[in-house]
Design a protein around this motif. Structure first.
Motif, PDB file in Angstrom:
ATOM      1  N   ILE A  24     -32.607  63.381  40.009  1.00 30.33           N
ATOM      2  CA  ILE A  24     -32.478  62.582  41.179  1.00 30.33           C
ATOM      3  C   ILE A  24     -33.289  61.547  41.100  1.00 30.33           C
ATOM      4  O   ILE A  24     -33.004  60.314  41.562  1.00 30.33           O
ATOM      5  CB  ILE A  24     -32.464  63.573  42.476  1.00 30.33           C
ATOM      6  CG1 ILE A  24     -31.258  64.196  42.737  1.00 30.33           C
ATOM      7  CG2 ILE A  24     -32.648  62.545  43.786  1.00 30.33           C
ATOM      8  CD1 ILE A  24     -31.577  65.230  43.787  1.00 30.33           C
ATOM      9  N   ARG A  25     -34.615  61.778  40.795  1.00 26.64           N
ATOM     10  CA  ARG A  25     -35.950  60.922  40.469  1.00 26.64           C
ATOM     11  C   ARG A  25     -35.152  59.850  39.789  1.00 26.64           C
ATOM     12  O   ARG A  25     -35.381  58.464  39.763  1.00 26.64           O
ATOM     13  CB  ARG A  25     -37.059  61.186  40.344  1.00 26.64           C
ATOM     14  CG  ARG A  25     -38.461  60.786  40.650  1.00 26.64           C
ATOM     15  CD  ARG A  25     -39.619  61.742  40.844  1.00 26.64           C
ATOM     16  NE  ARG A  25     -39.586  62.334  39.777  1.00 26.64           N
ATOM     17  CZ  ARG A  25     -39.972  63.710  39.819  1.00 26.64           C
ATOM     18  NH1 ARG A  25     -39.954  64.156  40.921  1.00 26.64           N
ATOM     19  NH2 ARG A  25     -40.115  64.367  38.703  1.00 26.64           N
ATOM     20  N   SER A  26     -34.852  60.203  38.645  1.00 26.69           N
ATOM     21  CA  SER A  26     -34.372  59.282  37.420  1.00 26.69           C
ATOM     22  C   SER A  26     -33.150  58.387  37.699  1.00 26.69           C
ATOM     23  O   SER A  26     -33.279  57.318  37.354  1.00 26.69           O
ATOM     24  CB  SER A  26     -34.244  59.943  36.128  1.00 26.69           C
ATOM     25  OG  SER A  26     -33.098  60.893  36.249  1.00 26.69           O
ATOM     26  N   GLU A  27     -32.404  59.132  38.474  1.00 26.82           N
ATOM     27  CA  GLU A  27     -31.131  58.331  39.016  1.00 26.82           C
ATOM     28  C   GLU A  27     -31.645  57.085  40.108  1.00 26.82           C
ATOM     29  O   GLU A  27     -31.060  56.033  39.877  1.00 26.82           O
ATOM     30  CB  GLU A  27     -30.137  59.260  39.755  1.00 26.82           C
ATOM     31  CG  GLU A  27     -29.448  60.020  38.585  1.00 26.82           C
ATOM     32  CD  GLU A  27     -28.447  60.940  39.039  1.00 26.82           C
ATOM     33  OE1 GLU A  27     -28.258  60.963  40.311  1.00 26.82           O
ATOM     34  OE2 GLU A  27     -27.557  61.383  38.284  1.00 26.82           O
ATOM     35  N   LEU A  28     -32.579  57.577  40.764  1.00 29.46           N
ATOM     36  CA  LEU A  28     -33.126  56.560  42.033  1.00 29.46           C
ATOM     37  C   LEU A  28     -33.685  55.495  41.352  1.00 29.46           C
ATOM     38  O   LEU A  28     -33.667  54.368  41.604  1.00 29.46           O
ATOM     39  CB  LEU A  28     -33.997  57.266  42.961  1.00 29.46           C
ATOM     40  CG  LEU A  28     -33.275  58.358  44.005  1.00 29.46           C
ATOM     41  CD1 LEU A  28     -34.494  59.047  44.705  1.00 29.46           C
ATOM     42  CD2 LEU A  28     -32.419  57.381  44.740  1.00 29.46           C
ATOM     43  N   GLN A  29     -34.468  55.629  40.000  1.00 29.62           N
ATOM     44  CA  GLN A  29     -35.447  54.667  39.357  1.00 29.62           C
ATOM     45  C   GLN A  29     -34.218  53.762  38.510  1.00 29.62           C
ATOM     46  O   GLN A  29     -34.504  52.666  38.815  1.00 29.62           O
ATOM     47  CB  GLN A  29     -36.145  55.373  38.492  1.00 29.62           C
ATOM     48  CG  GLN A  29     -37.581  56.108  39.020  1.00 29.62           C
ATOM     49  CD  GLN A  29     -38.191  56.631  37.962  1.00 29.62           C
ATOM     50  OE1 GLN A  29     -37.846  56.986  36.994  1.00 29.62           O
ATOM     51  NE2 GLN A  29     -39.480  57.083  38.374  1.00 29.62           N
ATOM     52  N   ALA A  30     -33.283  54.460  38.164  1.00 28.71           N
ATOM     53  CA  ALA A  30     -32.210  53.422  37.529  1.00 28.71           C
ATOM     54  C   ALA A  30     -31.376  52.831  38.618  1.00 28.71           C
ATOM     55  O   ALA A  30     -31.421  51.605  38.412  1.00 28.71           O
ATOM     56  CB  ALA A  30     -31.126  54.580  36.878  1.00 28.71           C
ATOM     57  N   ALA A  31     -31.426  53.201  39.797  1.00 23.95           N
ATOM     58  CA  ALA A  31     -30.695  52.636  40.859  1.00 23.95           C
ATOM     59  C   ALA A  31     -31.495  51.453  41.318  1.00 23.95           C
ATOM     60  O   ALA A  31     -31.063  50.385  41.372  1.00 23.95           O
ATOM     61  CB  ALA A  31     -30.242  53.275  41.780  1.00 23.95           C
ATOM     62  N   ASP A  32     -33.063  51.787  41.382  1.00 22.67           N
ATOM     63  CA  ASP A  32     -33.689  50.696  41.721  1.00 22.67           C
ATOM     64  C   ASP A  32     -33.741  49.594  40.659  1.00 22.67           C
ATOM     65  O   ASP A  32     -33.700  48.252  41.167  1.00 22.67           O
ATOM     66  CB  ASP A  32     -35.068  51.316  41.787  1.00 22.67           C
ATOM     67  CG  ASP A  32     -35.326  52.219  42.974  1.00 22.67           C
ATOM     68  OD1 ASP A  32     -34.511  51.983  43.978  1.00 22.67           O
ATOM     69  OD2 ASP A  32     -36.132  52.756  43.378  1.00 22.67           O
ATOM     70  N   TYR A  33     -33.686  50.000  39.652  1.00 25.04           N
ATOM     71  CA  TYR A  33     -33.842  48.863  38.484  1.00 25.04           C
ATOM     72  C   TYR A  33     -32.429  47.858  38.591  1.00 25.04           C
ATOM     73  O   TYR A  33     -32.854  46.640  38.618  1.00 25.04           O
ATOM     74  CB  TYR A  33     -33.962  49.693  36.938  1.00 25.04           C
ATOM     75  CG  TYR A  33     -34.023  48.656  35.908  1.00 25.04           C
ATOM     76  CD1 TYR A  33     -35.162  48.055  35.438  1.00 25.04           C
ATOM     77  CD2 TYR A  33     -32.841  48.510  35.180  1.00 25.04           C
ATOM     78  CE1 TYR A  33     -35.393  47.166  34.601  1.00 25.04           C
ATOM     79  CE2 TYR A  33     -32.900  47.470  34.235  1.00 25.04           C
ATOM     80  CZ  TYR A  33     -33.988  46.917  33.837  1.00 25.04           C
ATOM     81  OH  TYR A  33     -33.993  45.922  32.905  1.00 25.04           O
ATOM     82  N   VAL A  34     -31.358  48.585  38.680  1.00 26.07           N
ATOM     83  CA  VAL A  34     -30.245  47.719  38.752  1.00 26.07           C
ATOM     84  C   VAL A  34     -30.287  46.877  39.938  1.00 26.07           C
ATOM     85  O   VAL A  34     -29.846  45.848  39.812  1.00 26.07           O
ATOM     86  CB  VAL A  34     -28.831  48.791  38.791  1.00 26.07           C
ATOM     87  CG1 VAL A  34     -27.755  47.900  38.979  1.00 26.07           C
ATOM     88  CG2 VAL A  34     -28.975  49.615  37.411  1.00 26.07           C
ATOM     89  N   ALA A  35     -30.554  47.725  40.978  1.00 24.20           N
ATOM     90  CA  ALA A  35     -30.611  46.677  42.276  1.00 24.20           C
ATOM     91  C   ALA A  35     -31.594  45.652  42.006  1.00 24.20           C
ATOM     92  O   ALA A  35     -31.034  44.418  42.494  1.00 24.20           O
ATOM     93  CB  ALA A  35     -31.042  47.558  43.528  1.00 24.20           C
ATOM     94  N   ASP A  36     -32.643  45.849  41.579  1.00 24.38           N
ATOM     95  CA  ASP A  36     -33.653  44.870  41.249  1.00 24.38           C
ATOM     96  C   ASP A  36     -33.186  43.699  40.423  1.00 24.38           C
ATOM     97  O   ASP A  36     -33.488  42.456  40.862  1.00 24.38           O
ATOM     98  CB  ASP A  36     -35.025  45.494  40.743  1.00 24.38           C
ATOM     99  CG  ASP A  36     -36.182  44.423  40.883  1.00 24.38           C
ATOM    100  OD1 ASP A  36     -36.820  44.055  41.901  1.00 24.38           O
ATOM    101  OD2 ASP A  36     -36.715  43.917  39.757  1.00 24.38           O
ATOM    102  N   ARG A  37     -32.650  44.144  39.445  1.00 26.18           N
ATOM    103  CA  ARG A  37     -32.254  43.184  38.347  1.00 26.18           C
ATOM    104  C   ARG A  37     -30.983  42.104  38.935  1.00 26.18           C
ATOM    105  O   ARG A  37     -30.996  41.164  38.656  1.00 26.18           O
ATOM    106  CB  ARG A  37     -31.961  43.731  37.195  1.00 26.18           C
ATOM    107  CG  ARG A  37     -33.040  44.259  36.493  1.00 26.18           C
ATOM    108  CD  ARG A  37     -34.012  43.146  36.153  1.00 26.18           C
ATOM    109  NE  ARG A  37     -35.324  43.848  35.312  1.00 26.18           N
ATOM    110  CZ  ARG A  37     -36.535  44.055  35.856  1.00 26.18           C
ATOM    111  NH1 ARG A  37     -36.537  44.296  37.069  1.00 26.18           N
ATOM    112  NH2 ARG A  37     -37.755  44.449  35.099  1.00 26.18           N
ATOM    113  N   PHE A  38     -30.192  43.156  39.702  1.00 29.86           N
ATOM    114  CA  PHE A  38     -29.148  42.219  40.387  1.00 29.86           C
ATOM    115  C   PHE A  38     -29.721  41.195  41.593  1.00 29.86           C
ATOM    116  O   PHE A  38     -29.077  40.239  41.352  1.00 29.86           O
ATOM    117  CB  PHE A  38     -28.243  43.224  41.179  1.00 29.86           C
ATOM    118  CG  PHE A  38     -26.973  42.675  41.760  1.00 29.86           C
ATOM    119  CD1 PHE A  38     -26.051  42.531  40.781  1.00 29.86           C
ATOM    120  CD2 PHE A  38     -26.828  42.423  42.936  1.00 29.86           C
ATOM    121  CE1 PHE A  38     -24.729  42.024  41.392  1.00 29.86           C
ATOM    122  CE2 PHE A  38     -25.560  41.888  43.599  1.00 29.86           C
ATOM    123  CZ  PHE A  38     -24.677  41.679  42.499  1.00 29.86           C
TER     124      PHE A  38
END
Lengths: 443, 142
Positions: free
Chosen positions: A207-221
């Protein structure tokens, strides 16, 4: 009784010889420091995208000299700032050591050197580490004066590196598969939550890694310029790692051998990864076949409930072994006149594990279900002549076709999916690694 | 009005699937695809030979320049299902280009040819979401 040994006065010639030897040593040390400073600056410039010319050792030393001169100027500026501050508050020298230390550690005011990290320490980098007394230095030192030695030894080292890199690629691949298998085991193990430390169980980590990945995608978006910067940094790193012409040649034959060996290793590992990605290595097959553990068992009742005869159910319950599988990119795209006709390597890709889903252990009925769901142009198939019903139909089985996103994800063969996720992870890891390198050098 | 790009029909052509020990090793429909190819070639279309798609059946391409109409024939007893897609060339400046009308011309030619051929029957043209839906279908693709 013997008197004290008469002290010999150094002759003019012996002291001159000592003086020359000492100066030579200093010059050699100085040249070495200049090269190290130049390489560090060159690496910085490669990461930041700044244009710096240092194709030869002489140019590298010149660059190093500029950097060191800049650092000296920065130090002087700091000293002057300290003196000015002391004068302003009327302090005697060393009256308040704490404030002096604070002032001395303040960043230098001179702008041109802001991208040169840790100005007072010139460290050798990972790729150009100089190991004094190294056997390689001793063995190859005698060839330093031979101009042809560097390219010859460097070329040989790069070939050796290629082989070692391919082996390293295999080891990394095996390590990745083992980690994936272990993580999969932990995810399905009900005891994992009890046996792990709080927050360290497999589910939390996922879950943590998925949240980090989602954060990264949201931030880069939100900040696409940061994504461009990430890609640029990764591309620069790849260039430095893989292209011998992208970094200055080593100062000695031993340094050049180490540099080319590292590059060869990186090329070898990349070659291994590309090779397995194209041909479908053993890892890909393992990933593809492992999908069966996540599928429900088929049952005769399922077909009987849909009005099929026992013969039909029996036929559909047989293992799906001889079929061509479900193609992710449709076969017609590879045909004459199709969009992929004539594209290199596509013929082999068409029926490879990367384009065809044919998970081991599926029954015919399960395969037809799966194929119906993910292939928009498949509706049913003929059953053999001994079966009362003439054909199998997805509609009769009550199945529904997946939408475009579902087809994209569920239709993708497991090895390709694993490679895609692995690729995303590698990209993220590389970005993180590059960022960490920069963080270490720029506290 | 959007074209009905799919069709359902029956065929009096013999079953040409190949079975080995109770398992189908080559699905049928090649003779149907061959017949459709012949219908189109007789009307001067440039058509490829049928290719095997495994469980999906057989397919062929009708091309004109870089514009292509892909046709798939699947044997799903008791019917055959025909699907078609138009693929036009694309570039950044023009977007999709090529001749959109080719698709309608190919479908009209197959419709006329199949209606005139007594080896085919029960022909109904459908949108893709109407495949295997009772009562749906139209007598012509447009």
């Amino acid at each position: 009784m013997a008197g004290p040994a008469k002290q010999q006065k150094p002759s003019f010639f012996s002291s001159a010889n000592d003086w020359i030897a000492e100066r030579s040593r200093e010059a050699a040390r100085s040249a070495h420091e200049l090269e190290a400073a130049g390489r560090k600056a060159w690496n910085e410039a490669t990461r930041t995208g700044r244009n710096v010319q240092a194709a030869t050792t002489a140019q590298l030393r010149a660059l190093g000299a500029q950097v060191l001169a800049g650092e000296q100027a920065a130090k002087q500026a700091v000293s002057q700032g300290v003196a000015a501050a002391k004068a302003a508050v009327g302090q005697r020298p060393h009256q308040n050591l704490a404030s002096e230390r604070t002032l001395q550690s303040a960043p230098a005011p001179s702008k041109p050197f802001t991208n040169l990290k840790k100005p007072q320490v010139v460290e050798s980098t990972r790729h150009f580490e100089v190991r004094d007394g190294d056997l390689l230095d001793k063995a190859l030192g005698r060839w330093d004066s031979v101009p042809a030695a560097k390219p010859l030894v460097g070329g040989a080292a790069q070939v050796l590196g290629l082989v070692s890199g391919a082996i390293r690629g295999g080891l990394h691949s095996a390590e990745g598969l083992a980690q994936t298998a272990w993580q999969g085991f932990r995810l399905t193990n009900p005891w994992d939550q009890l046996l792990s430390l709080p927050g360290e169980n497999a589910r939390s980590q996922l879950i943590r890694s998925e949240l980090q990945a989602a954060d990264y995608v949201a931030d880069r978006f939100k900040h696409p310029e940061a994504l461009v910067q990430d890609i640029r940094r990764v591309a620069h790193k790849a260039r430095v790692d893989l292209d011998p012409a992208a970094s200055p040649e080593g100062g000695t034959v031993a340094d050049e051998a180490r540099r080319r060996f590292d590059i060869g290793m990186n090329e070898g590992e990349l070659g291994f990864n590309v090779g397995t990605a194209y041909a479908g290595g053993p890892g890909a097959k393992v990933v593809g076949k492992s999908a069966r553990f996540f599928r429900k068992a088929d049952s005769v009742e399922r077909y009987l409930a849909r009005g099929y005869s026992a013969e039909a159910a029996q036929h559909l319950m047989q293992p799906y072994e001889n079929g061509a599988g479900s193609h992710y990119l449709p076969q017609w795209q590879f045909r004459e006149g199709g969009p992929l006709d004539g594209v290199p390597f596509m013929k082999a890709f068409k029926d490879s594990d990367w384009n065809v889903s044919k998970p081991e252990g599926m029954t015919r009925g399960q395969f037809y279900d799966y194929h119906f769901e993910v292939d928009p142009s498949y509706y049913g198939a003929k059953l053999p002549s001994g079966v009362p019903e003439k054909g199998w139909s997805g509609k009769r089985m009550g199945l529904k076709k997946r939408g475009p996103l579902g087809r994209f994800w569920f239709g993708m063969p497991a090895p390709l999916k694993a490679r895609l996720l692995g690729g995303a992870g590698t990209f993220g890891g590389t970005v993180q690694s590059v960022s960490e390198d920069e963080d270490q050098e720029c506290p | 009005m959007p074209l009905r790009t799919c069709a359902q029909f029956t065929s009096g052509l013999p079953d040409d699937s190949i079975e080995v020990e109770g398992d189908i090793v080559q699905f049928g429909g090649k003779n149907v695809a061959d017949a459709l190819v012949a219908i189109l070639r007789a009307r001067s279309f440039r058509v490829s030979d049928p290719g095997y798609l495994g469980v999906n059946g057989w397919d062929f391409n009708v091309t004109e320049g870089k514009t292509r109409v892909w046709v798939q024939v699947s044997d799903v007893p008791p019917i055959f299902i025909l699907m078609s897609e138009l693929h036009r060339p694309f570039n950044f400046f023009k977007g999709d280009f090529g001749r959109r009308e080719l698709h309608a011309e190919v479908l009209a030619a197959m419709d006329a040819g199949m209606k005139a051929d007594d080896r085919f029957g029960d022909l109904s043209w459908r949108h893709q979401e109407e495949i295997e839906v009772d009562g749906a279908g139209a007598p012509a693709p447009y």
